[in-house]
Scaffold this motif. Sequence first.
Motif, PDB file in Angstrom:
ATOM      1  N   GLY A   1       0.799  -0.575   0.150  1.00  0.00           N
ATOM      2  CA  GLY A   1      -0.394  -0.363  -0.313  1.00  0.00           C
ATOM      3  C   GLY A   1       0.577   0.996  -0.096  1.00  0.00           C
ATOM      4  O   GLY A   1       1.311   1.642  -0.221  1.00  0.00           O
ATOM      5  N   GLU A   2       0.358   1.967   0.613  1.00  0.00           N
ATOM      6  CA  GLU A   2       1.178   3.542   0.686  1.00  0.00           C
ATOM      7  C   GLU A   2       1.832   3.769   2.329  1.00  0.00           C
ATOM      8  O   GLU A   2       0.619   3.783   3.202  1.00  0.00           O
ATOM      9  CB  GLU A   2       0.749   4.743   0.116  1.00  0.00           C
ATOM     10  N   ILE A   3       2.750   4.148   2.545  1.00  0.00           N
ATOM     11  CA  ILE A   3       2.797   4.475   4.307  1.00  0.00           C
ATOM     12  C   ILE A   3       4.223   6.085   3.793  1.00  0.00           C
ATOM     13  O   ILE A   3       4.693   5.944   3.112  1.00  0.00           O
ATOM     14  CB  ILE A   3       3.905   3.392   4.832  1.00  0.00           C
ATOM     15  N   TYR A   4       3.383   6.890   4.958  1.00  0.00           N
ATOM     16  CA  TYR A   4       3.758   8.265   5.405  1.00  0.00           C
ATOM     17  C   TYR A   4       4.684   7.454   6.159  1.00  0.00           C
ATOM     18  O   TYR A   4       4.372   8.221   7.061  1.00  0.00           O
ATOM     19  CB  TYR A   4       2.996   9.076   5.276  1.00  0.00           C
ATOM     20  N   VAL A   5       6.299   8.476   5.895  1.00  0.00           N
ATOM     21  CA  VAL A   5       7.255   8.496   7.405  1.00  0.00           C
ATOM     22  C   VAL A   5       7.355   9.829   7.829  1.00  0.00           C
ATOM     23  O   VAL A   5       8.127  10.088   6.741  1.00  0.00           O
ATOM     24  CB  VAL A   5       8.101   7.769   6.724  1.00  0.00           C
ATOM     25  N   SER A   6       6.936   9.836   8.652  1.00  0.00           N
ATOM     26  CA  SER A   6       8.068  11.674   9.222  1.00  0.00           C
ATOM     27  C   SER A   6       8.607  11.672  10.340  1.00  0.00           C
ATOM     28  O   SER A   6       9.411  12.693  10.031  1.00  0.00           O
ATOM     29  CB  SER A   6       6.587  12.107  10.008  1.00  0.00           C
ATOM     30  N   ASN A   7       8.936  10.842  10.690  1.00  0.00           N
ATOM     31  CA  ASN A   7      10.052  10.780  11.729  1.00  0.00           C
ATOM     32  C   ASN A   7      11.330  10.018  11.371  1.00  0.00           C
ATOM     33  O   ASN A   7      11.470   8.835  10.194  1.00  0.00           O
ATOM     34  CB  ASN A   7       9.543  10.841  12.746  1.00  0.00           C
ATOM     35  N   ASN A   8      11.366   9.036  12.178  1.00  0.00           N
ATOM     36  CA  ASN A   8      12.940   8.035  11.837  1.00  0.00           C
ATOM     37  C   ASN A   8      12.703   6.751  11.302  1.00  0.00           C
ATOM     38  O   ASN A   8      11.191   6.200  12.116  1.00  0.00           O
ATOM     39  CB  ASN A   8      14.529   7.963  12.487  1.00  0.00           C
ATOM     40  N   TRP A   9      13.117   6.180  11.080  1.00  0.00           N
ATOM     41  CA  TRP A   9      13.130   4.794   9.999  1.00  0.00           C
ATOM     42  C   TRP A   9      13.840   4.121  11.060  1.00  0.00           C
ATOM     43  O   TRP A   9      15.671   3.861  10.615  1.00  0.00           O
ATOM     44  CB  TRP A   9      12.679   4.820   8.860  1.00  0.00           C
ATOM     45  N   THR A  10      13.986   2.472  12.283  1.00  0.00           N
ATOM     46  CA  THR A  10      14.638   1.628  11.736  1.00  0.00           C
ATOM     47  C   THR A  10      14.661   0.734  11.902  1.00  0.00           C
ATOM     48  O   THR A  10      13.025  -0.126  12.196  1.00  0.00           O
ATOM     49  CB  THR A  10      15.186   1.281  13.811  1.00  0.00           C
ATOM     50  N   ASN A  11      15.384  -0.359  10.588  1.00  0.00           N
ATOM     51  CA  ASN A  11      14.229  -2.302  10.714  1.00  0.00           C
ATOM     52  C   ASN A  11      15.459  -3.206  10.806  1.00  0.00           C
ATOM     53  O   ASN A  11      16.655  -3.161  10.811  1.00  0.00           O
ATOM     54  CB  ASN A  11      14.321  -2.151   8.788  1.00  0.00           C
ATOM     55  N   ASN A  12      15.111  -3.890  11.650  1.00  0.00           N
ATOM     56  CA  ASN A  12      15.700  -5.148  12.230  1.00  0.00           C
ATOM     57  C   ASN A  12      15.247  -6.129  11.960  1.00  0.00           C
ATOM     58  O   ASN A  12      15.419  -6.677  12.829  1.00  0.00           O
ATOM     59  CB  ASN A  12      16.397  -4.371  13.713  1.00  0.00           C
ATOM     60  N   GLY A  13      14.575  -6.287  10.855  1.00  0.00           N
ATOM     61  CA  GLY A  13      13.956  -7.418  10.985  1.00  0.00           C
ATOM     62  C   GLY A  13      13.409  -7.300   9.399  1.00  0.00           C
ATOM     63  O   GLY A  13      14.630  -7.421   8.707  1.00  0.00           O
ATOM     64  N   ILE A  14      11.583  -7.689   9.396  1.00  0.00           N
ATOM     65  CA  ILE A  14      11.917  -7.639   7.456  1.00  0.00           C
ATOM     66  C   ILE A  14      11.025  -6.563   6.968  1.00  0.00           C
ATOM     67  O   ILE A  14      10.061  -6.119   7.674  1.00  0.00           O
ATOM     68  CB  ILE A  14      11.587  -9.008   7.165  1.00  0.00           C
ATOM     69  N   VAL A  15      11.800  -5.429   5.891  1.00  0.00           N
ATOM     70  CA  VAL A  15      10.785  -4.756   5.421  1.00  0.00           C
ATOM     71  C   VAL A  15      10.598  -5.208   4.088  1.00  0.00           C
ATOM     72  O   VAL A  15      11.733  -4.994   2.704  1.00  0.00           O
ATOM     73  CB  VAL A  15      11.418  -3.045   4.944  1.00  0.00           C
ATOM     74  N   ASP A  16       9.912  -5.372   3.341  1.00  0.00           N
ATOM     75  CA  ASP A  16      10.039  -6.086   1.558  1.00  0.00           C
ATOM     76  C   ASP A  16       8.009  -5.797   1.434  1.00  0.00           C
ATOM     77  O   ASP A  16       7.324  -4.919   2.161  1.00  0.00           O
ATOM     78  CB  ASP A  16       9.842  -7.622   1.600  1.00  0.00           C
ATOM     79  N   PHE A  17       7.767  -6.227  -0.086  1.00  0.00           N
ATOM     80  CA  PHE A  17       7.021  -6.052  -0.451  1.00  0.00           C
ATOM     81  C   PHE A  17       6.396  -7.125  -0.984  1.00  0.00           C
ATOM     82  O   PHE A  17       7.109  -8.154  -1.093  1.00  0.00           O
ATOM     83  CB  PHE A  17       6.805  -5.167  -2.057  1.00  0.00           C
ATOM     84  N   SER A  18       5.279  -7.428  -1.592  1.00  0.00           N
ATOM     85  CA  SER A  18       4.922  -8.241  -2.323  1.00  0.00           C
ATOM     86  C   SER A  18       4.846  -9.599  -2.043  1.00  0.00           C
ATOM     87  O   SER A  18       5.263 -10.644  -2.751  1.00  0.00           O
ATOM     88  CB  SER A  18       5.840  -8.143  -4.049  1.00  0.00           C
ATOM     89  N   ILE A  19       4.153  -9.815  -0.853  1.00  0.00           N
ATOM     90  CA  ILE A  19       4.135 -11.425  -0.631  1.00  0.00           C
ATOM     91  C   ILE A  19       2.923 -11.906  -0.730  1.00  0.00           C
ATOM     92  O   ILE A  19       3.341 -13.251  -0.766  1.00  0.00           O
ATOM     93  CB  ILE A  19       3.545 -11.087   1.186  1.00  0.00           C
ATOM     94  N   LEU A  20       2.443 -11.646  -1.392  1.00  0.00           N
ATOM     95  CA  LEU A  20       1.363 -12.424  -2.030  1.00  0.00           C
ATOM     96  C   LEU A  20       1.800 -12.437  -3.677  1.00  0.00           C
ATOM     97  O   LEU A  20       0.743 -11.814  -4.620  1.00  0.00           O
ATOM     98  CB  LEU A  20      -0.218 -11.255  -2.033  1.00  0.00           C
ATOM     99  N   ASN A  21       2.276 -11.868  -4.348  1.00  0.00           N
ATOM    100  CA  ASN A  21       2.867 -10.975  -6.177  1.00  0.00           C
ATOM    101  C   ASN A  21       2.486 -10.283  -6.181  1.00  0.00           C
ATOM    102  O   ASN A  21       2.394 -10.002  -7.451  1.00  0.00           O
ATOM    103  CB  ASN A  21       2.713 -13.131  -5.952  1.00  0.00           C
ATOM    104  N   ILE A  22       2.643  -9.268  -5.928  1.00  0.00           N
ATOM    105  CA  ILE A  22       1.700  -7.680  -5.697  1.00  0.00           C
ATOM    106  C   ILE A  22       3.183  -7.197  -6.419  1.00  0.00           C
ATOM    107  O   ILE A  22       3.450  -6.574  -5.658  1.00  0.00           O
ATOM    108  CB  ILE A  22       1.193  -7.810  -5.391  1.00  0.00           C
ATOM    109  N   ASP A  23       3.313  -6.717  -7.388  1.00  0.00           N
ATOM    110  CA  ASP A  23       4.162  -5.521  -7.670  1.00  0.00           C
ATOM    111  C   ASP A  23       4.066  -4.138  -7.276  1.00  0.00           C
ATOM    112  O   ASP A  23       3.439  -3.392  -7.957  1.00  0.00           O
ATOM    113  CB  ASP A  23       5.591  -6.199  -9.249  1.00  0.00           C
ATOM    114  N   SER A  24       3.998  -3.797  -5.535  1.00  0.00           N
ATOM    115  CA  SER A  24       3.187  -2.507  -5.623  1.00  0.00           C
ATOM    116  C   SER A  24       3.819  -2.092  -4.648  1.00  0.00           C
ATOM    117  O   SER A  24       4.494  -2.685  -3.872  1.00  0.00           O
ATOM    118  CB  SER A  24       2.183  -2.871  -5.985  1.00  0.00           C
TER     119      SER A  24
END
Length: 408
Positions: free
Chosen positions: A54-77
């Motif tokens: 979908g769509e995410i709006y990030v206004s402050n800091n972003w930290t990823n120690n896990g999984i951040v990805d897209f298309s788990i259902l084979n949708i390139d978006s």
Amino acid sequence: MKKMLLVFIILFSFFKTLEAQVSNYSVVYIDPDALVSLKQDFVNQPSGELWNNGEIYVSNNWTNNGIVDFSILNIDSGQTNFVGNTSQVISGSNFNYFYNAVFNNTNFPAQSIDLEGDISITNTSNFVNGLINNKISNGMFVFELEANHINTSDLSHVNGKVIKIGNINFNFPIGDNSFYRPAKIESINNASNSFVSEYFLEDTNINYPTANFENSIEFVNDTEYWLIDQVTGSNQIVINLKLDANTTASEILNEDISTIHIVRWDSNLNSWIDQGGLQDATNNSVSALVENSYGIFTFAIMKTIDINTEPFPNTNTTALFPLFLTPNNDGYNDTWNINSTSNYNFISIKIFDRYGKLLKELNPEEIGWDGTFNNNPMPTNDYWFLATYTQNGNNIIKEYRSHFTLKR
């Protein structure tokens, strides 16, 4: 209008809101029609999975120690928007895989986004506002096989290294603070290749003495340079760099562009060497072929060759040395070489461009020169040759220099 119901379920079920941050510990899937707005710092914990279609709006800091990805259902978006109005930090131990990313941080000209973590773009990176800085932090900014960028400018680009994977022509969205100074790579023949580039607006002499250069060079640009290196693969490419009135040395800008080549720093020779140059006066740019020798590149003014046209001991030189090369496959003058004669024994023929760069060395018995250098067509121009020969009955080696015209 974006659907919000799924978003509320996600936030209630999986996100834990603390005083200053939102943390994800579980699996979150954002539907293609959903929108999430993160006003506080976001932390994706080691157990967290965030699948954004979908769509995410990030206004402050972003930290990823896990999984951040897209298309788990084979949708390139999916699109992630960094929309802060103060400095933001992207950090964490794991890669962030974004389909689309938008950088619209209005904190410019102050440092907008500090890239301490690693991000990958699969489709499009939209540079609207703000500098993405990884020059010190060394966070990786990677463009995948078909990825590209839009709206890149002095107001928004990467201040540091960018990596490109694949074989499409690509303009690296790089610069130094408020100057966008891309480096373009072209004619890449292998999709598994990857390249890295970075731009430096600084005194070239700090690391690469501009007084050290080969004889064909007259002056080396001392105000800026580019790193262009091959991370994986092995083949030749064409690089393209643009002159800029705000950053390029005035000595370069004041010269006719026809005298400008791209040069490379050779660490083994501790010297700048000529890579050649095909000039585009319309776009104020210069291109050069690079083959398995990468590193630091900038512009240079080339010396014009001084040819001593000592008369050849034969008044009819045009019978021996053709005046034209027209490589158009019409069967006439498609290659250039000397014409055979019984009166002279030709040892070698060397062909140079107007700046003295050796393009081809011919055996007089070969077919001849086809007007290319490293398989790239040379432009319409005059080219010089050096013929080494002996006259029958005399073993004294002599040289004859003259020129011919290549027409396309």
